[in-house]
Motif scaffolding. Structure first.
Motif, PDB file in Angstrom:
ATOM      1  N   PHE A 140      59.600  96.863 -46.298  1.00 57.80           N
ATOM      2  CA  PHE A 140      58.656  95.750 -46.163  1.00 57.80           C
ATOM      3  C   PHE A 140      59.293  94.671 -45.282  1.00 57.80           C
ATOM      4  N   ILE A 141      58.843  94.583 -44.012  1.00 57.73           N
ATOM      5  CA  ILE A 141      59.349  93.574 -43.082  1.00 57.73           C
ATOM      6  C   ILE A 141      58.408  92.374 -43.102  1.00 57.73           C
ATOM      7  N   THR A 142      58.942  91.189 -43.374  1.00 62.07           N
ATOM      8  CA  THR A 142      58.088  90.002 -43.444  1.00 62.07           C
ATOM      9  C   THR A 142      58.897  88.740 -43.198  1.00 62.07           C
ATOM     10  N   HIS A 143      58.194  87.689 -42.732  1.00 59.67           N
ATOM     11  CA  HIS A 143      58.788  86.351 -42.634  1.00 59.67           C
ATOM     12  C   HIS A 143      58.397  85.500 -43.839  1.00 59.67           C
ATOM     13  N   ARG A 144      57.488  86.002 -44.665  1.00 56.94           N
ATOM     14  CA  ARG A 144      56.989  85.217 -45.798  1.00 56.94           C
ATOM     15  C   ARG A 144      57.865  85.488 -47.022  1.00 56.94           C
ATOM     16  N   LEU A 145      58.842  84.643 -47.213  1.00 49.71           N
ATOM     17  CA  LEU A 145      59.830  84.879 -48.271  1.00 49.71           C
ATOM     18  C   LEU A 145      59.220  84.934 -49.673  1.00 49.71           C
ATOM     19  N   PRO A 146      58.225  84.105 -50.015  1.00 51.72           N
ATOM     20  CA  PRO A 146      57.663  84.215 -51.366  1.00 51.72           C
ATOM     21  C   PRO A 146      57.127  85.609 -51.685  1.00 51.72           C
ATOM     22  N   GLU A 147      56.626  86.325 -50.655  1.00 49.43           N
ATOM     23  CA  GLU A 147      56.099  87.666 -50.883  1.00 49.43           C
ATOM     24  C   GLU A 147      57.213  88.635 -51.296  1.00 49.43           C
ATOM     25  N   PHE A 169      59.775  88.010 -53.142  1.00 48.47           N
ATOM     26  CA  PHE A 169      60.069  87.832 -54.564  1.00 48.47           C
ATOM     27  C   PHE A 169      58.888  88.253 -55.444  1.00 48.47           C
ATOM     28  N   GLN A 170      57.741  88.432 -54.816  1.00 46.89           N
ATOM     29  CA  GLN A 170      56.556  88.871 -55.553  1.00 46.89           C
ATOM     30  C   GLN A 170      56.461  90.391 -55.637  1.00 46.89           C
ATOM     31  N   ILE A 171      56.939  91.094 -54.586  1.00 48.21           N
ATOM     32  CA  ILE A 171      56.627  92.518 -54.494  1.00 48.21           C
ATOM     33  C   ILE A 171      57.858  93.420 -54.367  1.00 48.21           C
ATOM     34  N   CYS A 172      59.001  92.898 -53.887  1.00 55.52           N
ATOM     35  CA  CYS A 172      60.128  93.767 -53.516  1.00 55.52           C
ATOM     36  C   CYS A 172      61.175  93.905 -54.623  1.00 55.52           C
ATOM     37  N   ASP A 173      61.880  95.049 -54.590  1.00 54.10           N
ATOM     38  CA  ASP A 173      62.964  95.331 -55.546  1.00 54.10           C
ATOM     39  C   ASP A 173      64.330  95.000 -54.957  1.00 54.10           C
ATOM     40  N   GLU A 174      64.519  95.353 -53.686  1.00 54.74           N
ATOM     41  CA  GLU A 174      65.802  95.155 -53.028  1.00 54.74           C
ATOM     42  C   GLU A 174      65.578  94.472 -51.682  1.00 54.74           C
ATOM     43  N   ILE A 175      66.663  93.911 -51.130  1.00 55.47           N
ATOM     44  CA  ILE A 175      66.536  93.202 -49.857  1.00 55.47           C
ATOM     45  C   ILE A 175      67.773  93.466 -49.007  1.00 55.47           C
ATOM     46  N   THR A 176      67.554  93.712 -47.726  1.00 59.87           N
ATOM     47  CA  THR A 176      68.629  93.791 -46.742  1.00 59.87           C
ATOM     48  C   THR A 176      68.397  92.690 -45.715  1.00 59.87           C
ATOM     49  N   ILE A 177      69.462  91.953 -45.392  1.00 62.00           N
ATOM     50  CA  ILE A 177      69.359  90.825 -44.465  1.00 62.00           C
ATOM     51  C   ILE A 177      70.149  91.149 -43.200  1.00 62.00           C
ATOM     52  N   MET A 178      69.522  90.928 -42.041  1.00 67.66           N
ATOM     53  CA  MET A 178      70.155  91.156 -40.749  1.00 67.66           C
ATOM     54  C   MET A 178      70.285  89.840 -39.989  1.00 67.66           C
ATOM     55  N   ARG A 179      71.281  89.772 -39.118  1.00 73.49           N
ATOM     56  CA  ARG A 179      71.437  88.614 -38.231  1.00 73.49           C
ATOM     57  C   ARG A 179      72.148  89.060 -36.959  1.00 73.49           C
ATOM     58  N   ASP A 180      71.546  88.707 -35.823  1.00 74.25           N
ATOM     59  CA  ASP A 180      72.170  88.983 -34.525  1.00 74.25           C
ATOM     60  C   ASP A 180      72.496  90.462 -34.345  1.00 74.25           C
ATOM     61  N   GLY A 181      71.567  91.333 -34.764  1.00 81.52           N
ATOM     62  CA  GLY A 181      71.734  92.768 -34.558  1.00 81.52           C
ATOM     63  C   GLY A 181      72.661  93.458 -35.527  1.00 81.52           C
ATOM     64  N   ARG A 182      73.132  92.721 -36.543  1.00 84.26           N
ATOM     65  CA  ARG A 182      74.092  93.278 -37.493  1.00 84.26           C
ATOM     66  C   ARG A 182      73.551  93.236 -38.924  1.00 84.26           C
ATOM     67  N   PHE A 183      74.057  94.154 -39.742  1.00 82.37           N
ATOM     68  CA  PHE A 183      73.830  94.114 -41.185  1.00 82.37           C
ATOM     69  C   PHE A 183      74.668  92.987 -41.769  1.00 82.37           C
TER      70      PHE A 183
END
Length: 501
Positions: free
Chosen positions: A201-208, A210-224
């Motif tokens: 689930f790719i989104t910019h809406r952070l509240p969503e 916390f409403q729907i997802c189990d896990e999260i991966t965060i990327m920055r500048d092409g890196r994990f």
């Protein structure tokens, strides 16, 4: 059956002038709704395009159920059980074909095996079965061009499930949806999870998240950067990981004295949506236009800019009645519009940044009938620097910029043109938190210069954070005018839903 497992290790990919992924990692499994987030340009969509076979020249390793898969084509990805639903649903569907044909398209194309006839009864039956499993009521015989955006999205999900889908990637799936449509989509996603399908689930809406997802991966500048369970983190922590620094969601405003009324629209009506709308704005004031999706905000913004023909009404700037039948007339009289659909209406997507930035004020770059390109490039470079537009140069095509940087180009061209009234229609749609802060600062700077801003948004926290007054729209009308400092989110929602005094 064993649980589906996916792992991407050390994925790298380069494009001319840009290293988009730098040894990125990603890991998820079936029955998990996994958020993939990052600022614009972080590489999340690029990583998923590698996984879905769109990009072929990547380096690294993709493991599915512990076995290495060399995914180099879309067919490779689909054969591995991976499907993707893009944000631009209209691009992925064939409008003049029926719902059934669009759902079963992959099978009709890939599995025809030289047969000259199609069993249309079987096509419609199978499509109907898939929609029934999704608990979606869409007639299979109707052409896709007659569907709503939310229904088109369901057709794409149904197409993904027409094959043996193990992992469904959804890129900004809620961006075009209303709140009610989003809730329906979430029901479908939860059902997919219960059936053992993995969802990215790719989104910019952070509240969503916390409403729907189990896990999260965060990327920055092409890196994990990191992965964690959603229940173990917070919005503030996610934002700080995304930006790489401490961040507070603030709405910077320049403290200016609000002056006299400089812009006024009286009794505006069109043939369809706008119904006797009257608003005014003062110098140094940010006026909000709030309302739910479909309330008429976009139509009102376009009408003020001459992009929708009015049946009745008058528009005044500094006491002078304006004649605005076309957008170019609005521009020549000091109005600027930053539209909701920036790629369709805000920029020339296949032209370079410098052309987009200088086009509205091109006359100021003309000397003796010729464009002074040196001056144009200099002004463009200054605006790129002032707005922190991330681009290799002013010659880069806008199509290759991230959503947030495209939006900055849309705003930048009007800053060069030096308008008096700036109309923003959903300016932070599809934009990450860092770019949002930049946009709010830009608007604050406009206030310091004594400009007038009309800010239309369905994001009520933004309306409360950035405006001085707010008009609430419902069903094409102004249902209430409120002083921002004296109202609440609940009150704005009440009038947005048709509440009366």
């Amino acid at each position: 059956m064993d649980k589906f497992q996916l792992e991407m290790r050390d994925i790298s990919i380069e494009f001319p002038g840009v290293k988009a992924l730098k040894g990125a990692n990603f890991k998820t499994s079936g029955g998990i709704i996994h958020a993939l987030v990052g600022a614009n340009g972080a590489g999340k969509s690029t990583l998923m395009k590698v996984l879905s076979g769109v990009y072929t020249h990547w380096e690294g390793t993709i493991l599915i159920n512990g076995e290495e898969h060399n995914i180099r084509t879309v067919k490779d990805s689909k054969d591995s059980g991976i499907e993707i639903v893009y944000q631009e649903v209209d691009v992925a569907l064939i409008p003049y074909l029926s719902v059934a044909e669009n759902i079963m398209l992959d099978q009709m194309v890939m599995n025809h095996e030289g047969k000259q006839f199609v069993n249309w009864h079987e096509v419609r039956r199978k499509a109907g079965e898939i929609l029934k499993k999704l608990k979606v009521d869409i007639p299979v015989n109707v052409n896709v061009e007659n569907l709503s955006l939310a229904q088109k999205q369901m057709v794409l999900i149904a197409r993904a499930l027409s094959r043996d889908c193990k992992l469904l990637i959804m890129d900004e799936p809620t961006a075009p949806l209303s709140q009610a449509e989003t809730e329906e989509l979430f029901k479908v996603i939860r059902d997919l999870k219960a059936a053992g399908v993995g969802v990215v689930f790719i989104t910019h809406r952070l509240p969503e998240i916390f409403q729907i997802c189990d896990e999260i991966t965060i990327m920055r500048d092409g890196r994990f950067i990191t992965s964690m369970k959603v229940k173990d983190t917070s919005e503030k922590e996610v934002i700080e990981y995304m930006l790489g620094r401490s961040f507070e969601e603030i709405f910077p405003k320049c403290q200016t004295e609000i002056g006299e009324v400089c812009f006024e629209a009286k009794n505006l009506s069109d043939e369809k949506m706008i119904k006797d709308v009257s608003i005014y704005a003062r110098k140094g004031e940010i006026v909000g236009i709030a309302g739910l999706v479909g309330a008429g905000k976009t139509e009102l913004c376009k009408a003020l800019f001459g992009a929708i023909r009015l049946k009745t009404g008058e528009i005044y700037l500094n006491g002078k009645k304006l004649s605005i039948q076309q957008p170019y007339m609005a521009v020549s009289q000091g109005l600027a519009l930053v539209p909701e659909e920036r790629r369709k209406e805000g920029v020339l997507i296949d032209e370079p940044v410098h052309t987009n930035l200088t086009l509205p004020s091109i006359k100021s770059f003309v000397k003796r009938g010729f464009i002074d390109f040196i001056k144009e490039y200099q002004v463009s470079r200054k605006m790129i620097s002032d707005l922190n537009i991330v681009t290799p140069s002013e010659f880069q095509k806008v199509a290759f910029l991230s959503g947030g940087n495209q939006q900055k180009v849309v705003v930048g061209k009007w800053l060069i043109a030096d308008a008096e009234v700036y109309i923003f229609d959903e300016p932070t749609k599809g934009v990450d938190v860092g770019a949002k802060k930049d946009i709010f600062e830009l608007i604050g700077n406009l206030m310091c210069e004594g400009k007038t801003v009309i800010y239309a948004s369905s994001e009520i926290p933004e309306i409360l954070g950035i405006t001085d007054r707010v008009y609430v729209m419902y069903d094409g009308k102004i249902s209430k005018e409120l002083i921002t400092s004296e109202t609440t989110e609940d009150e704005i929602l009440y009038y947005s839903a048709g509440g009366k005094n």
